[in-house]
Design a protein around this motif. Structure first.
Motif, short mmCIF file in Angstrom:
data_model
loop_
_atom_site.label_atom_id
_atom_site.label_comp_id
_atom_site.label_asym_id
_atom_site.label_seq_id
_atom_site.Cartn_x
_atom_site.Cartn_y
_atom_site.Cartn_z
N PRO A 89 32.49 70.88 -8.74
CA PRO A 89 34.16 70.88 -8.80
C PRO A 89 34.29 69.55 -8.07
O PRO A 89 33.83 69.27 -7.02
N SER A 90 35.23 68.83 -8.63
CA SER A 90 35.41 67.46 -7.99
C SER A 90 37.05 67.06 -8.43
O SER A 90 37.56 67.52 -9.17
N VAL A 91 37.29 66.04 -7.73
CA VAL A 91 38.63 65.33 -8.03
C VAL A 91 38.36 63.75 -7.87
O VAL A 91 37.70 63.27 -6.96
N LEU A 92 39.25 63.28 -8.87
CA LEU A 92 39.13 61.68 -8.68
C LEU A 92 40.16 60.90 -8.35
O LEU A 92 41.40 61.21 -8.44
N TYR A 93 40.19 59.93 -7.45
CA TYR A 93 41.15 59.24 -6.66
C TYR A 93 40.90 57.73 -6.96
O TYR A 93 39.94 57.20 -7.10
N VAL B 142 37.11 56.80 -6.47
CA VAL B 142 36.38 57.45 -5.53
C VAL B 142 36.32 58.94 -5.86
O VAL B 142 37.59 59.67 -6.14
N LEU B 143 35.26 59.60 -6.00
CA LEU B 143 35.17 61.02 -6.40
C LEU B 143 34.85 61.75 -5.00
O LEU B 143 34.03 61.62 -4.21
N ILE B 144 35.58 62.84 -5.05
CA ILE B 144 35.46 63.96 -4.10
C ILE B 144 34.92 65.09 -4.55
O ILE B 144 35.46 65.81 -5.31
N THR B 145 33.80 65.42 -4.14
CA THR B 145 32.94 66.49 -4.74
C THR B 145 32.62 67.66 -3.78
O THR B 145 32.23 67.46 -2.60
N ALA B 146 32.79 68.83 -4.34
CA ALA B 146 32.68 70.16 -3.40
C ALA B 146 30.92 70.70 -3.69
O ALA B 146 30.82 71.05 -4.96
N VAL C 229 46.35 55.51 -2.10
CA VAL C 229 45.56 56.55 -2.54
C VAL C 229 46.32 57.43 -3.75
O VAL C 229 47.37 57.99 -3.57
N GLU C 230 45.90 57.33 -5.04
CA GLU C 230 46.57 57.97 -6.03
C GLU C 230 45.56 58.87 -6.77
O GLU C 230 44.28 58.58 -6.99
N LEU C 231 46.03 59.97 -7.24
CA LEU C 231 45.11 61.16 -7.91
C LEU C 231 44.98 60.26 -9.22
O LEU C 231 46.00 59.89 -10.00
N TYR C 232 43.69 60.38 -9.95
CA TYR C 232 43.50 59.70 -11.08
C TYR C 232 42.89 60.80 -12.02
O TYR C 232 41.97 61.55 -11.90
N SER C 233 43.54 61.25 -13.14
CA SER C 233 43.08 62.15 -14.13
C SER C 233 42.36 61.54 -15.25
O SER C 233 42.66 60.32 -15.58
N TYR C 234 41.36 62.19 -15.46
CA TYR C 234 40.15 61.60 -16.75
C TYR C 234 40.05 62.78 -17.71
O TYR C 234 40.02 63.88 -17.24
N SER C 235 39.76 62.50 -18.76
CA SER C 235 39.53 63.18 -20.05
C SER C 235 38.21 64.08 -19.73
O SER C 235 37.43 63.86 -18.91
N PHE C 236 37.96 65.32 -20.39
CA PHE C 236 36.83 66.06 -20.43
C PHE C 236 35.59 65.46 -21.14
O PHE C 236 34.52 65.40 -20.55
N GLU C 237 36.04 64.33 -21.98
CA GLU C 237 34.80 63.58 -22.43
C GLU C 237 34.19 62.68 -21.30
O GLU C 237 33.09 62.39 -21.16
N GLN C 238 35.24 61.99 -20.64
CA GLN C 238 34.92 61.13 -19.56
C GLN C 238 34.33 61.87 -18.43
O GLN C 238 33.16 61.49 -17.83
N LEU C 239 34.72 63.12 -18.25
CA LEU C 239 33.98 63.92 -17.02
C LEU C 239 32.39 64.25 -17.63
O LEU C 239 31.62 64.02 -16.65
N TYR C 240 32.48 64.67 -18.81
CA TYR C 240 31.36 65.11 -19.31
C TYR C 240 30.06 63.78 -19.29
O TYR C 240 28.90 63.87 -18.96
N ASN C 241 30.65 62.54 -19.65
CA ASN C 241 29.87 61.22 -19.63
C ASN C 241 29.47 61.08 -18.20
O ASN C 241 28.32 60.65 -17.94
N PHE C 242 30.24 61.31 -17.33
CA PHE C 242 29.83 60.88 -15.90
C PHE C 242 28.74 61.65 -15.38
O PHE C 242 27.86 61.13 -14.95
N TRP C 243 29.02 63.15 -15.62
CA TRP C 243 27.90 64.10 -15.11
C TRP C 243 26.40 63.77 -15.63
O TRP C 243 25.46 63.98 -15.04
N SER C 244 26.54 63.43 -17.09
CA SER C 244 25.37 63.02 -17.83
C SER C 244 24.80 62.03 -17.42
O SER C 244 23.34 61.91 -17.02
N VAL C 245 25.40 61.03 -17.14
CA VAL C 245 25.02 59.65 -16.44
C VAL C 245 24.42 59.96 -14.93
O VAL C 245 23.22 59.17 -14.83
N VAL C 246 25.22 60.64 -14.26
CA VAL C 246 24.39 60.84 -12.88
C VAL C 246 23.11 61.90 -12.79
O VAL C 246 22.44 61.95 -11.77
N GLY C 247 23.07 62.61 -14.12
CA GLY C 247 21.87 63.70 -14.24
C GLY C 247 22.15 64.79 -13.34
O GLY C 247 21.15 65.11 -12.62
#
Length: 202
Positions: free
Chosen positions: A168-172, A87-91, A145-163
């Protein structure tokens, strides 16, 4: 089941942030997709909680498929499915109203910090410590509920996919959600005795 978990956490987090900002009337977080056809789907000046992935929990997977019911019959049912939810929490505070301090980047970071503080202080939810849990689904007994860290590459890929441009966001990671429809595949009498027969050749 999935929707009940996310609705419950949205409600709990919304209550917490309202207390933090001292405004009991304004909704602070929405259960929402990140984007839609028009762009960012999360309302402006708010946080969004979005399901971005579902994963089967295979560790300690229960393979039992035969159970004795209340009247002593043996029933065959498929084993339950255990899921982890990401689950992503986005501001969504993009300075659309430059003269409104409640719509600036810093305010978004502040409210995102409130969300992180909430799950830091309470990351296990049960009917005992969260009486409202049963009102969303009586079968929900525990949410972790656990905080989940992901890499810059995963971060870039995710936001590229959603267009969309990065917000600012945090993943759980929410674990483990059990789904069991209890559909009976077979039913019969229990085996109470086993007889063996042996034959001797002369």
């Amino acid at each position: 089941m999935i929707h009940s978990v996310l609705e419950f956490l949205t409600d709990e987090l919304n209550t917490f942030i309202k207390l933090k900002v001292g405004d009991p009337t304004t909704t602070r977080i929405y259960l929402s997709g990140v984007t839609n056809e028009a762009g960012i789907a999360i309302p402006d000046q708010s946080l969004g909680i979005s399901l971005i992935n579902i994963e089967e929990e295979r560790v300690n997977k229960d393979q039992q498929n035969r159970f004795v019911n209340a009247v002593g019959k043996v029933e065959k049912r498929n084993p339950e499915i255990r899921l982890n939810l990401y689950v992503l929490i986005t501001a969504n505070f993009q300075n659309k109203n430059p003269n409104n301090s409640s719509d600036d980047y810093v305010e978004g970071l502040k409210q995102l910090s409130y969300a992180i503080s909430f799950f830091q202080s309470k990351n296990v939810f049960t009917p005992e410590n969260s009486p409202g849990l049963g009102s969303f689904d009586p079968n929900l007994q525990k949410i972790v509920v656990e905080l989940y860290s992901y890499s810059f590459e995963q971060l870039y890929n995710f936001w590229s996919v959603v267009g969309a441009k990065y917000l600012p966001s945090v993943l759980y990671k929410i674990k483990t959600i059990s789904i069991q429809e209890n559909a009976v595949l077979e039913q019969g009498e229990p085996i109470e005795q086993i007889f063996t027969q042996s034959q001797h050749k002369s």
